[in-house]
Design a protein around this motif. Structure first.
Motif, mmCIF file in Angstrom:
data_model
loop_
_atom_site.group_PDB
_atom_site.id
_atom_site.type_symbol
_atom_site.label_atom_id
_atom_site.label_comp_id
_atom_site.label_asym_id
_atom_site.label_seq_id
_atom_site.Cartn_x
_atom_site.Cartn_y
_atom_site.Cartn_z
ATOM 1 N N HIS A 1 0.868 -1.285 0.059
ATOM 2 C CA HIS A 1 0.060 -0.015 0.253
ATOM 3 C C HIS A 1 0.980 1.282 -0.006
ATOM 4 C CE1 HIS A 1 -4.456 -0.751 0.079
ATOM 5 N NE2 HIS A 1 -4.036 -2.011 0.686
ATOM 6 N N VAL A 2 1.985 1.238 0.507
ATOM 7 C CA VAL A 2 2.955 2.438 0.671
ATOM 8 C C VAL A 2 3.493 2.784 -0.430
ATOM 9 C CG1 VAL A 2 4.614 3.451 1.797
ATOM 10 C CG2 VAL A 2 3.122 2.241 3.299
ATOM 11 N N HIS A 3 4.121 1.702 -1.454
ATOM 12 C CA HIS A 3 4.734 1.674 -2.523
ATOM 13 C C HIS A 3 4.271 0.977 -3.819
ATOM 14 C CE1 HIS A 3 8.080 2.926 0.080
ATOM 15 N NE2 HIS A 3 7.869 1.784 0.883
ATOM 16 N N THR A 4 2.761 1.199 -3.897
ATOM 17 C CA THR A 4 2.215 0.765 -4.941
ATOM 18 C C THR A 4 2.698 0.863 -6.468
ATOM 19 O OG1 THR A 4 0.058 0.921 -3.558
ATOM 20 C CG2 THR A 4 -0.113 0.322 -5.918
ATOM 21 N N GLN A 5 2.907 -0.123 -7.122
ATOM 22 C CA GLN A 5 3.288 -0.064 -8.588
ATOM 23 C C GLN A 5 4.810 0.627 -8.561
ATOM 24 O OE1 GLN A 5 2.053 -2.390 -10.268
ATOM 25 N NE2 GLN A 5 1.570 -1.180 -11.774
ATOM 26 N N ASN A 6 5.587 0.432 -7.473
ATOM 27 C CA ASN A 6 6.949 1.008 -7.489
ATOM 28 C C ASN A 6 7.945 -0.415 -7.709
ATOM 29 O OD1 ASN A 6 9.930 1.178 -6.032
ATOM 30 N ND2 ASN A 6 9.158 3.277 -5.819
ATOM 31 N N ASP A 7 8.615 -0.199 -8.923
ATOM 32 C CA ASP A 7 9.352 -1.368 -9.335
ATOM 33 C C ASP A 7 10.153 -1.956 -8.429
ATOM 34 O OD1 ASP A 7 10.901 0.661 -10.179
ATOM 35 O OD2 ASP A 7 11.926 -0.467 -11.120
ATOM 36 N N GLU A 8 10.765 -1.249 -7.492
ATOM 37 C CA GLU A 8 11.804 -1.624 -6.489
ATOM 38 C C GLU A 8 11.292 -2.161 -5.295
ATOM 39 O OE1 GLU A 8 14.725 -2.379 -7.210
ATOM 40 O OE2 GLU A 8 15.014 -1.701 -9.181
ATOM 41 N N LYS A 9 10.139 -1.596 -4.753
ATOM 42 C CA LYS A 9 9.605 -1.777 -3.372
ATOM 43 C C LYS A 9 8.407 -2.462 -3.303
ATOM 44 C CE LYS A 9 11.973 2.439 -1.847
ATOM 45 N NZ LYS A 9 11.899 3.665 -1.074
ATOM 46 N N ASP A 10 7.781 -2.467 -4.236
ATOM 47 C CA ASP A 10 6.274 -3.159 -4.154
ATOM 48 C C ASP A 10 6.475 -4.464 -4.494
ATOM 49 O OD1 ASP A 10 3.588 -4.062 -4.406
ATOM 50 O OD2 ASP A 10 3.040 -2.723 -5.912
ATOM 51 N N PRO A 11 6.148 -5.666 -3.638
ATOM 52 C CA PRO A 11 6.483 -6.882 -3.645
ATOM 53 C C PRO A 11 5.172 -7.554 -4.651
ATOM 54 C CG PRO A 11 5.158 -6.456 -1.455
ATOM 55 C CD PRO A 11 5.614 -5.325 -2.131
ATOM 56 N N HIS B 1 3.047 -16.965 -3.873
ATOM 57 C CA HIS B 1 3.537 -15.424 -3.619
ATOM 58 C C HIS B 1 3.569 -15.519 -2.063
ATOM 59 C CE1 HIS B 1 4.764 -11.594 -4.593
ATOM 60 N NE2 HIS B 1 3.595 -11.104 -3.926
ATOM 61 N N SER B 2 2.713 -15.853 -1.592
ATOM 62 C CA SER B 2 2.663 -15.732 0.215
ATOM 63 C C SER B 2 3.874 -16.481 0.724
ATOM 64 C CB SER B 2 1.468 -16.265 0.730
ATOM 65 O OG SER B 2 1.505 -16.129 2.154
ATOM 66 N N THR B 3 4.397 -17.365 0.357
ATOM 67 C CA THR B 3 5.552 -18.206 0.706
ATOM 68 C C THR B 3 6.693 -17.251 0.291
ATOM 69 O OG1 THR B 3 4.359 -20.333 0.450
ATOM 70 C CG2 THR B 3 6.946 -20.393 0.399
ATOM 71 N N LYS B 4 6.672 -16.814 -0.916
ATOM 72 C CA LYS B 4 8.059 -15.916 -1.398
ATOM 73 C C LYS B 4 7.938 -14.824 -0.621
ATOM 74 C CE LYS B 4 9.357 -12.954 -5.366
ATOM 75 N NZ LYS B 4 9.039 -12.477 -6.759
ATOM 76 N N CYS B 5 6.943 -14.024 -0.074
ATOM 77 C CA CYS B 5 6.981 -13.026 1.034
ATOM 78 C C CYS B 5 7.459 -13.380 1.936
ATOM 79 C CB CYS B 5 5.602 -12.282 0.763
ATOM 80 S SG CYS B 5 5.221 -11.300 -0.607
ATOM 81 N N PHE B 6 7.143 -14.498 2.647
ATOM 82 C CA PHE B 6 7.667 -14.926 3.878
ATOM 83 C C PHE B 6 9.132 -14.965 3.964
ATOM 84 C CE2 PHE B 6 9.237 -18.020 6.828
ATOM 85 C CZ PHE B 6 8.593 -17.719 7.963
ATOM 86 N N VAL B 7 9.632 -15.368 2.854
ATOM 87 C CA VAL B 7 11.191 -15.696 2.624
ATOM 88 C C VAL B 7 11.604 -14.364 2.645
ATOM 89 C CG1 VAL B 7 12.967 -16.453 1.279
ATOM 90 C CG2 VAL B 7 10.929 -17.974 1.726
ATOM 91 N N MET B 8 11.232 -13.138 1.989
ATOM 92 C CA MET B 8 11.601 -12.025 1.667
ATOM 93 C C MET B 8 11.577 -11.263 3.039
ATOM 94 S SD MET B 8 9.510 -10.710 -1.806
ATOM 95 C CE MET B 8 9.770 -9.166 -1.486
ATOM 96 N N TYR B 9 10.555 -11.272 3.851
ATOM 97 C CA TYR B 9 10.435 -10.474 4.872
ATOM 98 C C TYR B 9 10.859 -10.966 6.350
ATOM 99 C CZ TYR B 9 8.067 -7.262 1.516
ATOM 100 O OH TYR B 9 8.060 -6.460 0.377
ATOM 101 N N ILE B 10 11.038 -12.478 6.506
ATOM 102 C CA ILE B 10 10.872 -12.814 7.823
ATOM 103 C C ILE B 10 12.126 -12.154 8.582
ATOM 104 C CG2 ILE B 10 12.340 -15.062 6.892
ATOM 105 C CD1 ILE B 10 10.028 -14.765 10.125
ATOM 106 N N LYS B 11 13.325 -11.880 7.900
ATOM 107 C CA LYS B 11 14.411 -11.383 8.449
ATOM 108 C C LYS B 11 14.304 -9.984 8.951
ATOM 109 C CE LYS B 11 17.776 -14.473 6.786
ATOM 110 N NZ LYS B 11 19.199 -14.666 5.748
ATOM 111 N N GLU B 12 13.127 -9.372 8.361
ATOM 112 C CA GLU B 12 12.797 -7.694 8.876
ATOM 113 C C GLU B 12 12.330 -7.719 9.981
ATOM 114 O OE1 GLU B 12 11.524 -5.447 5.475
ATOM 115 O OE2 GLU B 12 12.982 -6.321 4.051
ATOM 116 N N PHE B 13 11.609 -8.732 10.445
ATOM 117 C CA PHE B 13 10.858 -8.516 11.544
ATOM 118 C C PHE B 13 11.776 -8.567 12.788
ATOM 119 C CE2 PHE B 13 7.446 -10.602 8.819
ATOM 120 C CZ PHE B 13 6.379 -10.031 9.342
#
Length: 367
Positions: free
Chosen positions: A117-127, A168-180
């Motif tokens: 929602h914060v970075h919608t359609q940003n090619d680098e930041k929108d997952p 995609h949910s699994t991919k996002c888990f791998v992407m973000y788990i270390k940011e928690f």
């Protein structure tokens, strides 16, 4: 491209025209969720306790799958805080609603609320954003995919919608788990593991054949329904430097009874302007947008949006166009020349460097 404005800019101009109740949570939405939960439980019991013709099981599987999808739509609303405001209750109810789709509330809020929602359609930041030509150049897999005929790619991408949300949910888990925060990571892990423990446990209770109809086929159906909406949310829109919902989001139209069953999930531009508002009030938001900015607002029947997705590639060129790099075919995006009633491609706007690179990659040369 028109002057772009943030979602807050639109919200500030629409808010005075909406009733105060539109900005309050709507806990009565939970009755719909309870109804779907009871349907799912009834479906499980019917499949688990009785022996029927497989075609009847398939019909029950369809009902369970559509209920899974609708629970996900309600979970999306709950985790935006538009149903209840207490954080612990919001997360508990959101977890229950997303249980069939195996997505935890903490991951969803990180991935969807705080990033998409914060970075919608940003090619680098929108997952959720699709790749650019630059990313295509760097990816052997994407370059291989785009050597395949367009019709085959389109068919495959639509078939894969039955798996895409879960994947995609699994991919996002791998992407973000270390940011928690390390203290919260065990909770995020448990929110991933516990749903799968439930569904694998159901496999041992019911046996493989009945589990196929009780969970696996319904999961495929739920994925297809959810991704049918998500695929149309932004994939025909341009990438934007400013997060402007009227430029980068699409509202689709479906029959009224479908909106009722799906908690008005079709109102996507409205959702990106007011993510903290119950979707119950999105028709009021839509009415005001069409009154003030009719030329900027993007909406179309879902069927037309899906046809347009079938006919266009998913690689972005210079943000505002879509490109089939192997063929060098360029298509407009919504607001930038895309006519969904008469989809045409053109070739003349590739830069000289892009022509050289795409030809070299097409011929298998290193660049």
């Amino acid at each position: 491209m028109k002057d772009l404005h943030s979602f807050g800019w639109y919200a500030a101009r629409i808010s005075p025209h909406l009733p105060k109740k539109a900005f309050k949570p709507v806990p009565t939405r939970l009755w719909g969720g309870l109804a779907y939960l009871l349907v799912v439980v009834a479906g499980f019991l019917t499949i688990g306790l009785f022996s029927f013709n497989p075609f009847l099981y398939l019909g029950i599987a369809f009902i369970i799958g559509t209920s899974f999808a609708a629970m996900g739509f309600l979970g999306h609303e709950i985790l935006h805080g538009t149903v209840v405001r207490k954080a612990w209750l919001r997360d508990l109810l959101g977890a229950i609603a997303f249980w069939p789709l195996t997505t935890g509330p903490m991951l969803w809020r990180k991935w969807h609320n705080l990033t998409h929602h914060v970075h919608t359609q940003n090619d680098e930041k929108d997952p959720d954003a699709w790749p650019t030509l630059e990313k295509w150049k760097r990816s052997r897999f994407l370059r291989w995919i785009y050597k395949l005929p367009h019709s085959f790619r389109a068919f495959s991408s639509f078939a894969l919608l039955t798996l895409m949300f879960t994947a995609h949910s699994t991919k996002c888990f791998v992407m973000y788990i270390k940011e928690f925060n390390p203290k919260n990571q065990p909770k995020v892990w448990m929110q991933l593991i516990l749903p799968w423990v439930t569904w694998i446990g159901l496999l041992f209770i019911m046996g493989p054949l009945k589990w196929l109809f009780a969970f696996f086929i319904p999961l495929l159906i739920a994925n297809a329904i959810v991704m049918g909406y998500i695929s149309t949310n932004h994939r025909l829109n341009p990438m934007t430097e400013v997060n402007d919902p009227l430029a980068n989001s699409l509202t689709v139209t479906v029959p009224k009874w479908v909106d009722v069953l799906h908690f008005n999930f079709s109102y996507h531009t409205e959702h990106h302007i007011f993510p903290g508002m119950s979707s119950k009030y999105y028709p009021l938001v839509k009415e005001h947008i069409k009154k003030v900015w009719p030329e900027l607002y993007h909406e179309m029947p879902m069927s037309k949006a899906l046809v347009a997705l079938w006919k266009t590639p998913r690689i972005y060129y210079q943000g505002s166009e879509l490109i089939d790099p192997h063929q060098g075919h360029l298509y407009g995006s919504l607001g930038n020349g895309l006519d969904v009633a008469n989809i045409q491609y053109r070739k003349e706007q590739l830069t000289e460097n892009d022509e050289i690179l795409t030809k070299a990659l097409k011929n298998g040369k290193n660049v």
